[in-house]
Write a protein that holds these residues in place. Structure first.
Motif, mmCIF file in Angstrom:
data_model
loop_
_atom_site.group_PDB
_atom_site.id
_atom_site.type_symbol
_atom_site.label_atom_id
_atom_site.label_comp_id
_atom_site.label_asym_id
_atom_site.label_seq_id
_atom_site.Cartn_x
_atom_site.Cartn_y
_atom_site.Cartn_z
ATOM 1 N N THR A 135 23.046 -39.407 -29.236
ATOM 2 C CA THR A 135 23.198 -38.508 -28.094
ATOM 3 C C THR A 135 22.080 -37.467 -28.103
ATOM 4 O OG1 THR A 135 24.696 -37.043 -29.314
ATOM 5 C CG2 THR A 135 25.704 -38.809 -27.990
ATOM 6 N N GLN B 257 23.044 -32.972 -16.576
ATOM 7 C CA GLN B 257 22.580 -34.234 -16.025
ATOM 8 C C GLN B 257 23.339 -35.389 -16.693
ATOM 9 O OE1 GLN B 257 18.236 -34.841 -15.614
ATOM 10 N NE2 GLN B 257 18.065 -32.884 -16.677
ATOM 11 N N SER B 258 23.308 -36.525 -16.039
ATOM 12 C CA SER B 258 23.879 -37.733 -16.634
ATOM 13 C C SER B 258 22.970 -38.210 -17.771
ATOM 14 C CB SER B 258 23.970 -38.837 -15.580
ATOM 15 O OG SER B 258 22.661 -39.242 -15.188
ATOM 16 N N ARG B 259 23.486 -39.093 -18.587
ATOM 17 C CA ARG B 259 22.687 -39.677 -19.670
ATOM 18 C C ARG B 259 21.441 -40.352 -19.086
ATOM 19 N NH1 ARG B 259 22.029 -40.569 -25.396
ATOM 20 N NH2 ARG B 259 20.539 -42.259 -25.456
ATOM 21 N N LYS B 260 21.630 -41.074 -17.994
ATOM 22 C CA LYS B 260 20.511 -41.786 -17.368
ATOM 23 C C LYS B 260 19.426 -40.804 -16.905
ATOM 24 C CE LYS B 260 19.655 -45.491 -14.114
ATOM 25 N NZ LYS B 260 20.254 -46.471 -13.215
ATOM 26 N N ALA B 261 19.833 -39.686 -16.338
ATOM 27 C CA ALA B 261 18.871 -38.675 -15.881
ATOM 28 C C ALA B 261 18.162 -38.017 -17.068
ATOM 29 C CB ALA B 261 19.563 -37.623 -15.030
ATOM 30 N N LYS B 262 18.873 -37.799 -18.167
ATOM 31 C CA LYS B 262 18.258 -37.235 -19.370
ATOM 32 C C LYS B 262 17.209 -38.198 -19.922
ATOM 33 C CE LYS B 262 22.263 -34.480 -20.662
ATOM 34 N NZ LYS B 262 23.399 -34.333 -21.558
ATOM 35 N N GLU B 263 17.537 -39.482 -19.944
ATOM 36 C CA GLU B 263 16.578 -40.484 -20.406
ATOM 37 C C GLU B 263 15.343 -40.498 -19.510
ATOM 38 O OE1 GLU B 263 18.660 -44.217 -20.571
ATOM 39 O OE2 GLU B 263 19.886 -43.586 -22.285
ATOM 40 N N ALA B 264 15.549 -40.427 -18.191
ATOM 41 C CA ALA B 264 14.431 -40.419 -17.250
ATOM 42 C C ALA B 264 13.566 -39.173 -17.450
ATOM 43 C CB ALA B 264 14.945 -40.490 -15.811
ATOM 44 N N ASP C 195 11.557 -39.808 -20.612
ATOM 45 C CA ASP C 195 10.559 -40.840 -20.335
ATOM 46 C C ASP C 195 9.414 -40.263 -19.506
ATOM 47 O OD1 ASP C 195 12.025 -42.719 -21.749
ATOM 48 O OD2 ASP C 195 12.916 -43.632 -19.957
ATOM 49 N N ARG D 182 13.482 -43.905 -28.182
ATOM 50 C CA ARG D 182 14.191 -45.167 -28.421
ATOM 51 C C ARG D 182 13.835 -45.737 -29.770
ATOM 52 N NH1 ARG D 182 13.280 -45.592 -22.605
ATOM 53 N NH2 ARG D 182 15.278 -45.936 -21.654
#
Length: 87
Positions: free
Chosen positions: A15, A70-77, A80, A87
């Motif tokens: 996380t 933010q969502s997990r996906k937004a945090k990853e974006a 990135d 990763r």
């Protein structure tokens, strides 16, 4: 001139944790000692992924707040987009 930082940690369970500090290395050491935040206490060790300096506390705290909401996906974006290898 003081600097205020927003930072992102990668926790041992995969996380992310977003935080604020005026001394990021000391704060990361505190997290890894189990004395940081309740969230990171059980997710050690943590690794610093990203930090960004701001000239005022408000902007650093605002960056932290926006990251945490933010969502997990937004945090990853976000990571990135900053070319952070997580990763």
């Amino acid at each position: 001139m003081d600097s205020y930082y927003f930072y992102v940690l990668l926790c041992a369970d995969g996380t992310f944790y977003g935080g604020y500090s005026t001394d990021v290395p000391a704060r990361v050491a505190t997290h890894n000692a189990g004395k940081g935040a309740k969230y990171t206490k059980t997710r050690r060790p943590v690794r610093l992924l990203y930090q960004e300096a701001f000239t005022n506390e408000h902007d650093a705290l605002s960056a932290e707040w926006h990251f945490k909401h933010q969502s997990r996906k937004a945090k990853e974006a976000f990571l990135d987009g900053k070319d952070v290898k997580w990763r």
